[in-house]
Design a protein around this motif. Structure first.
Motif, PDB file in Angstrom:
ATOM      1  N   ILE A   1       0.826  -1.298  -0.156  1.00  0.00           N
ATOM      2  CA  ILE A   1      -0.078   0.000   0.140  1.00  0.00           C
ATOM      3  C   ILE A   1       0.873   1.189  -0.138  1.00  0.00           C
ATOM      4  CG2 ILE A   1      -1.724   1.519   1.310  1.00  0.00           C
ATOM      5  CD1 ILE A   1      -2.838  -1.089   2.135  1.00  0.00           C
ATOM      6  N   ALA A   2       1.897   1.187   0.807  1.00  0.00           N
ATOM      7  CA  ALA A   2       2.794   2.442   0.817  1.00  0.00           C
ATOM      8  C   ALA A   2       3.304   2.935  -0.395  1.00  0.00           C
ATOM      9  CB  ALA A   2       3.860   2.376   2.172  1.00  0.00           C
ATOM     10  N   GLN A   3       3.900   1.685  -1.219  1.00  0.00           N
ATOM     11  CA  GLN A   3       4.577   1.988  -2.284  1.00  0.00           C
ATOM     12  C   GLN A   3       3.480   2.360  -3.378  1.00  0.00           C
ATOM     13  OE1 GLN A   3       6.072  -2.319  -2.750  1.00  0.00           O
ATOM     14  NE2 GLN A   3       7.962  -1.728  -2.005  1.00  0.00           N
ATOM     15  N   THR A   4       2.424   1.822  -3.107  1.00  0.00           N
ATOM     16  CA  THR A   4       1.556   2.324  -4.444  1.00  0.00           C
ATOM     17  C   THR A   4       1.051   3.921  -4.286  1.00  0.00           C
ATOM     18  OG1 THR A   4       0.176   0.023  -4.348  1.00  0.00           O
ATOM     19  CG2 THR A   4      -0.859   1.837  -4.990  1.00  0.00           C
ATOM     20  N   ILE A   5       0.928   4.238  -3.039  1.00  0.00           N
ATOM     21  CA  ILE A   5       0.491   5.481  -2.713  1.00  0.00           C
ATOM     22  C   ILE A   5       1.582   6.626  -3.162  1.00  0.00           C
ATOM     23  CG2 ILE A   5      -0.152   7.264  -0.702  1.00  0.00           C
ATOM     24  CD1 ILE A   5      -2.337   5.255  -1.812  1.00  0.00           C
ATOM     25  N   ALA A   6       2.833   6.032  -2.750  1.00  0.00           N
ATOM     26  CA  ALA A   6       4.235   6.797  -3.228  1.00  0.00           C
ATOM     27  C   ALA A   6       4.145   6.936  -4.566  1.00  0.00           C
ATOM     28  CB  ALA A   6       5.445   6.353  -2.623  1.00  0.00           C
ATOM     29  N   PHE A   7       3.929   5.759  -5.452  1.00  0.00           N
ATOM     30  CA  PHE A   7       3.974   5.916  -6.925  1.00  0.00           C
ATOM     31  C   PHE A   7       3.082   6.889  -7.447  1.00  0.00           C
ATOM     32  CE2 PHE A   7       4.746   2.404 -10.378  1.00  0.00           C
ATOM     33  CZ  PHE A   7       4.939   3.612 -11.407  1.00  0.00           C
ATOM     34  N   SER A   8       1.829   6.947  -6.909  1.00  0.00           N
ATOM     35  CA  SER A   8       0.794   7.837  -7.570  1.00  0.00           C
ATOM     36  C   SER A   8       1.198   9.425  -7.133  1.00  0.00           C
ATOM     37  CB  SER A   8      -0.517   7.403  -6.849  1.00  0.00           C
ATOM     38  OG  SER A   8      -1.350   6.500  -7.709  1.00  0.00           O
ATOM     39  N   ALA A   9       1.391   9.432  -5.667  1.00  0.00           N
ATOM     40  CA  ALA A   9       1.693  11.092  -5.233  1.00  0.00           C
ATOM     41  C   ALA A   9       3.000  11.589  -6.144  1.00  0.00           C
ATOM     42  CB  ALA A   9       2.116  10.878  -3.860  1.00  0.00           C
ATOM     43  N   THR A  10       4.161  10.783  -6.482  1.00  0.00           N
ATOM     44  CA  THR A  10       5.246  11.479  -6.738  1.00  0.00           C
ATOM     45  C   THR A  10       5.033  11.271  -8.484  1.00  0.00           C
ATOM     46  OG1 THR A  10       6.318   9.011  -6.865  1.00  0.00           O
ATOM     47  CG2 THR A  10       6.706  10.477  -5.110  1.00  0.00           C
TER      48      THR A  10
END
Length: 236
Positions: free
Chosen positions: A42-51
């Motif tokens: 989940i953290a990697q997915t959110i970071a992917f979308s945010a960055t």
């Protein structure tokens, strides 16, 4: 009542960008599902979308990574898909180029299909807007889109495979592009540019790394520009 202040333009942009939430939401959820199925947490997915904050490029990169494609090719392919944003940036520069550097940096991050489509239509319709008013409108357009994109990505990552196929979340991308393109077909050069881009995109569908889309975009812009020049000569 006439719109005069930057704050008014922000809220006008917010209202005009709000309908895109209908398609950005399912698209973000679809990416969240896809990312978790590809092995991201989940953290990697959110970071992917945010960055990255670029839906089509994110899907491209994730698909290639899932296929064990070399990193260099993955990055190049994602960049190729997202190079249309460079075209958007060049188109917006005459309107936003006089803004302070920090504002232009923020605008560069926030340039997405929705913010560009709304903004370019408004800026062309109201050429006397100040840079401050234009920037306020631009930020307003993307303000409802960005949080929903992140939120729905999170929900998609949490729900993952629990979302049934019958929801058909993959409808969001083509609907979003149709919603953006429709209002811009206001003149003959716009229509010619769109038709040429469609034909070239179909002819170059087999070009690797999605470069056919870039070729189609350039061809469409050239055709539209030539049509503009032809109309000007005809008027004179």
């Amino acid at each position: 009542m006439a719109i005069t202040t930057s704050k008014s333009y922000f809220w006008t942009g917010f209202r005009e960008g709000l309908p895109f939430v209908i398609v950005v939401g399912p698209f973000g959820m679809l990416f969240g599902v896809f990312a978790t199925e590809a092995g991201l947490n989940i953290a990697q997915t959110i970071a992917f979308s945010a960055t990255v904050f670029a839906g089509a490029a994110q899907f491209t990169a994730l698909q290639l990574l899932q296929d064990n494609t070399p990193t260099v090719i993955t990055l190049a392919s994602a960049l190729a898909v997202n190079l249309r944003v460079a075209m958007y940036s060049a188109s917006l520069t005459p309107y936003l180029g006089a803004a302070p550097l920090w504002q232009r940096a923020c605008a560069a991050y926030l340039i997405v299909d929705q913010s560009y489509a709304c903004s370019i239509v408004r800026f062309e319709a109201e050429p006397k807007l100040t840079t401050k008013q234009r920037m306020a409108y631009f930020v307003g357009c993307v303000s409802p889109v960005a949080p929903i994109w992140i939120l729905m990505t999170y929900l998609g990552a949490v729900l993952g495979a629990q979302i049934p196929d019958s929801w058909a979340l993959d409808f969001a991308l083509p609907i979003a592009f149709l919603a953006m393109i429709g209002p811009m077909m206001r003149t003959l050069p716009h229509v010619i540019a769109a038709l040429v881009a469609i034909v070239v995109a179909l002819l170059t569908v087999q070009v690797p790394a999605n470069l056919g889309l870039l070729i189609a975009g350039v061809a469409g812009m050239m055709a539209g520009a030539q049509a503009e020049l032809a109309l000007e000569r005809h008027k004179r």
